[in-house]
Scaffold this active site. Structure first.
Site, PDB file in Angstrom:
ATOM      1  N   GLY A   1       0.843  -1.155  -0.021  1.00  0.00           N
ATOM      2  CA  GLY A   1      -0.098   0.080  -0.105  1.00  0.00           C
ATOM      3  C   GLY A   1       0.708   1.215   0.066  1.00  0.00           C
ATOM      4  N   CYS A   2       0.321   2.472  -0.381  1.00  0.00           N
ATOM      5  CA  CYS A   2       1.106   3.592  -0.435  1.00  0.00           C
ATOM      6  C   CYS A   2       1.738   4.256   0.777  1.00  0.00           C
ATOM      7  CB  CYS A   2       0.206   4.689  -1.410  1.00  0.00           C
ATOM      8  SG  CYS A   2      -1.585   4.821  -0.761  1.00  0.00           S
TER       9      CYS A   2
END
Length: 327
Positions: A136-137
């Protein structure tokens, strides 16, 4: 070498568009198809308007065969969003010879058959894998701020995180908190202490420091800008600033995209790039690590291409030396 034929599933969204921008200029990749149920039959540039003149690709409404002996591609990227990847994998008989790089959260648990695709954590495992779960970012930015401490066994207390992301981190679907009139000149907190990326962050930290059992207190913010993440992470540290800098520079010495800056950093330095920049300060026994990435590039599609490069034996920065927009 022969070009790697790739397909994109869910190519009409932000991560699909970012993948296309990178891959159509990648020297060793051919984009064989871009699947989008909603945009089938339309030219790619009709959705990703900045690609007008750069590609003649048309969105496909059908997924070509991925079966063993019939597969028309060497790799696929899954960009259809959380929950859709599990369904896609269940509905398609995908050859073991076709690499799958998933950009959703569906397979980030290490108990899945996918390898967690953070190169700065486990490059060697990625090189041997054919199923990759892209991080995920927020998780990417926060983990890169903490991995050197975990590797050295220096996460001895709770970790505090305050991080802000651009509106593209919420995806392309319009919801009240992504509309311009609400987001512009506005900042808000969401999912404080409960964000879904906490699980993968803890998973990675305990991989390096098995005894780490302290709290990770994460407060995420929605920013009033389009792209980029700044995470400010702090935790007790008994050493000097120079010792901390050396620890981080040693850890990332062999990694082409993560760099320690001696000067303060800002988000524009990394927008449109696959870089992560880190800046360290020590205050009264607390180490403050500022970590910045582009949420769509290093936080999603750029890192997915980095993983593709590793899987197929290419230098991991191939096709990823991208221009930032400092002004």
């Amino acid at each position: 070498m022969e070009k790697i034929n790739v397909g994109i599933i869910g190519g009409a969204g932000y991560t699909g568009g970012e993948l296309l921008r990178i891959l159509i200029n990648h020297p060793f990749v051919n984009v064989a198809f871009v699947y989008s149920n909603s945009q089938a039959g339309k030219p790619v540039w009709s959705t990703h308007t900045d690609l007008l003149g750069d590609t003649d690709l048309t969105f496909s409404g059908e997924v070509p065969s991925l079966r063993d002996g019939e597969a028309t591609v060497d790799a696929i990227f899954l960009c259809s969003g959380h929950g859709a990847s599990v369904t896609f994998m269940a509905e398609h008989d995908i050859s073991d010879d076709v690499a799958v790089i998933d950009l959703s959260a569906d397979f980030r648990d290490e108990h899945d058959d996918f390898v967690y695709g953070l190169p700065e954590l486990q490059r060697e495992r990625i090189q041997e894998a054919m199923r990759i779960a892209n991080p995920g970012c927020f998780a990417t930015s926060i983990q890169l701020a903490l991995l050197p401490l975990a590797k050295a066994g220096k996460l001895t207390d709770a970790v505090q995180v305050s991080a802000i992301t651009g509106s593209t981190g919420a995806g392309q679907a319009l919801v009240p908190t992504t509309g311009f009139t609400w987001r512009n000149n506005n900042v808000s907190i969401y999912k404080a202490f409960t964000h879904q990326h906490l699980a993968e962050i803890r998973q990675s930290l305990t991989q390096l420091e098995p005894d780490f059992n302290h709290a990770i207190n994460f407060v995420p913010y929605r920013g009033d800008y389009t792209r980029g993440i700044m995470a400010n992470v702090y935790t007790p540290f008994s050493g000097t600033l120079e010792e901390a800098k050396q620890l981080y520079k040693n850890y990332y010495a062999g990694h082409p995209f993560t760099h320690v800056s001696d000067a303060p950093i800002d988000v524009k330095q990394v927008v449109n790039t696959n870089k992560c920049l880190l800046h360290l300060e020590v205050h009264d026994g607390q180490l403050l690590i500022t970590s910045i990435i582009d949420n769509l590039t290093k936080g999603a599609s750029g890192q997915a291409v980095q993983n593709l490069n590793l899987v197929f034996g290419l230098p991991e920065d191939t096709g990823l030396r991208l221009k930032s927009v400092a002004f």
